[in-house]
Design an enzyme around this catalytic site. Structure first.
Site, mmCIF file in Angstrom:
data_model
loop_
_atom_site.group_PDB
_atom_site.id
_atom_site.type_symbol
_atom_site.label_atom_id
_atom_site.label_comp_id
_atom_site.label_asym_id
_atom_site.label_seq_id
_atom_site.Cartn_x
_atom_site.Cartn_y
_atom_site.Cartn_z
ATOM 1 N N ASP A 50 45.930 49.170 40.640
ATOM 2 C CA ASP A 50 45.957 48.350 40.382
ATOM 3 C C ASP A 50 44.300 48.750 38.879
ATOM 4 O O ASP A 50 43.520 48.690 39.424
ATOM 5 C CB ASP A 50 45.738 47.232 40.099
ATOM 6 C CG ASP A 50 47.538 46.688 41.435
ATOM 7 O OD1 ASP A 50 48.195 47.830 41.639
ATOM 8 O OD2 ASP A 50 47.422 45.740 41.979
ATOM 9 N N TYR A 78 39.862 46.884 52.009
ATOM 10 C CA TYR A 78 39.169 46.084 50.798
ATOM 11 C C TYR A 78 38.866 45.353 50.865
ATOM 12 O O TYR A 78 38.800 44.226 52.412
ATOM 13 C CB TYR A 78 40.248 45.685 50.473
ATOM 14 C CG TYR A 78 41.946 46.573 50.004
ATOM 15 C CD1 TYR A 78 41.996 47.037 48.865
ATOM 16 C CD2 TYR A 78 43.062 47.218 51.465
ATOM 17 C CE1 TYR A 78 42.843 48.476 48.729
ATOM 18 C CE2 TYR A 78 43.471 48.035 50.710
ATOM 19 C CZ TYR A 78 44.060 48.103 49.502
ATOM 20 O OH TYR A 78 44.548 49.614 48.740
ATOM 21 N N ASP A 92 47.663 37.584 40.943
ATOM 22 C CA ASP A 92 46.030 37.480 40.410
ATOM 23 C C ASP A 92 45.161 37.144 39.237
ATOM 24 O O ASP A 92 46.034 36.215 38.590
ATOM 25 C CB ASP A 92 45.457 39.216 40.674
ATOM 26 C CG ASP A 92 47.125 40.224 39.615
ATOM 27 O OD1 ASP A 92 47.377 39.363 38.468
ATOM 28 O OD2 ASP A 92 47.205 40.938 39.528
ATOM 29 N N ARG A 187 47.504 41.501 47.104
ATOM 30 C CA ARG A 187 47.125 39.865 46.634
ATOM 31 C C ARG A 187 48.149 39.110 47.209
ATOM 32 O O ARG A 187 48.038 38.398 47.315
ATOM 33 C CB ARG A 187 48.125 40.819 45.247
ATOM 34 C CG ARG A 187 47.115 41.140 44.046
ATOM 35 C CD ARG A 187 47.710 41.214 43.045
ATOM 36 N NE ARG A 187 48.623 42.601 43.525
ATOM 37 C CZ ARG A 187 50.302 42.657 42.043
ATOM 38 N NH1 ARG A 187 50.188 42.171 41.375
ATOM 39 N NH2 ARG A 187 50.608 43.615 42.820
#
Length: 319
Positions: A50, A78, A92, A187
């Site tokens: 993203d 991550y 987010d 997310r």
């Protein structure tokens, strides 16, 4: 009146560039920038990040694009920061605030959610994602205010660390580090952990630190790439075979190599194997991928003779 932009003379470039994608840039924009800097004819990436995410983005050039699909299945790692007590429409910081709740989180609760979200999970993909529904990305439906049904997906979190972080913007936050299977949405993981803590959450930062056998220690930034000379940029490229780390190696003599490159199966005393990287003996060069069944080497994705010759002519592109 603005002067026309100088046309870049493209050239064959083969290999893998590990880019540390910057914040705010789409994966495709980052790819096009790197492609322009290398003057490459053909390029692609192995899965997107993203715009609000940073970190490891393998970019494939030339012959490497033939094997980029293999890397989509790689495990990813991550690091993220999630703000507790605030839910947003996108999960987010880009989205609108849709709910706020008080935060009363203990270390015991953090330990419990870490245990609960480690292992196999079922995730519902977020509406703000590139996943397709009837040929259309989910985020396109979301932007139009339409929510569509999404089937849960099986994912796996191999390693998970959740810890209370420093206060962010006056709110309690948590740091999340996760090594996970393909298709995992961090997310969604952050939102689900927030719900499990009873307060909701949204991500404020996301960084991919590893994908498969590639990690940040081998990455280069666009800023650094811009400051380099052309030979230095080429020297940043990993060889095409770096995309085949878990493939067993088979080397063929000149006669068998030529037939293999024509798509003809070869027979030999090889054990069955699903993933094989095939090389020519003289000169030593990657020919393509294959699998072995009942003593037959069955061609998969093959490099063309011109691609092999071009790779051999650019030794500086092999660090």
């Amino acid at each position: 009146m603005r002067a026309p932009r100088a046309r870049v003379a493209r050239r064959p470039v083969h290999g893998v560039l590990l880019l540390d994608k910057p914040l705010g840039l789409s994966s495709n924009d980052a790819l096009q920038k790197a492609k322009w800097l290398l003057r490459a004819e053909k390029a692609g990436h192995t899965g997107t990040l993203d715009p609000l995410a940073t970190g490891v983005l393998p970019l494939c050039f030339g012959a490497a694009t033939k094997f980029s699909q293999l890397h989509l299945d790689a495990d990813k790692t991550y690091e993220a920061v999630a703000l507790l007590g605030i839910k947003t429409s996108t999960g987010d910081a880009e989205g609108e605030v849709i709910a706020q709740r008080p935060v009363n989180v203990t270390e015991a609760q953090i330990a419990e959610v870490t245990r609960r979200f480690t292992g196999r999970l079922r995730q519902v993909p977020p509406m703000h994602s590139a996943l397709k529904k009837d040929g259309k990305a989910l985020y396109e439906y979301a932007r139009a205010g339409i929510e569509v049904e999404r089937a849960p997906r099986d994912v796996e979190i191999f390693e998970l660390n959740v810890a209370l972080a420093d206060v962010v913007q006056g709110h309690t936050a948590i740091n999340i580090r996760a090594k996970c299977s393909k298709g995992t949405y961090i997310r969604t993981l952050g939102e689900d952990i927030g719900e499990a803590l009873g307060c909701g959450a949204h991500l404020t930062a996301l960084r991919r630190t590893a994908t498969g056998n590639f990690d940040l220690s081998r990455c280069v930034t666009l800023e650094a790439l811009e400051a380099m000379t052309e030979p230095e940029r080429l020297a940043c490229l990993l060889p095409v075979e770096s995309l085949l780390p878990d493939h067993i190696r088979v080397t063929l003599d000149a006669d068998d190599a030529g037939r293999f490159l024509s798509g003809v199966r070869r027979r030999g005393h090889w054990p069955d194997a699903e993933r094989v990287a095939v090389y020519g003996e003289a000169p030593h060069a990657l020919l393509g991928s294959a699998h072995i069944k009942a003593g037959e080497l069955i061609p998969g994705r093959l490099l063309s003779p011109p691609e092999i010759q071009q790779i051999l002519e650019y030794p500086e592109s092999k660090p």
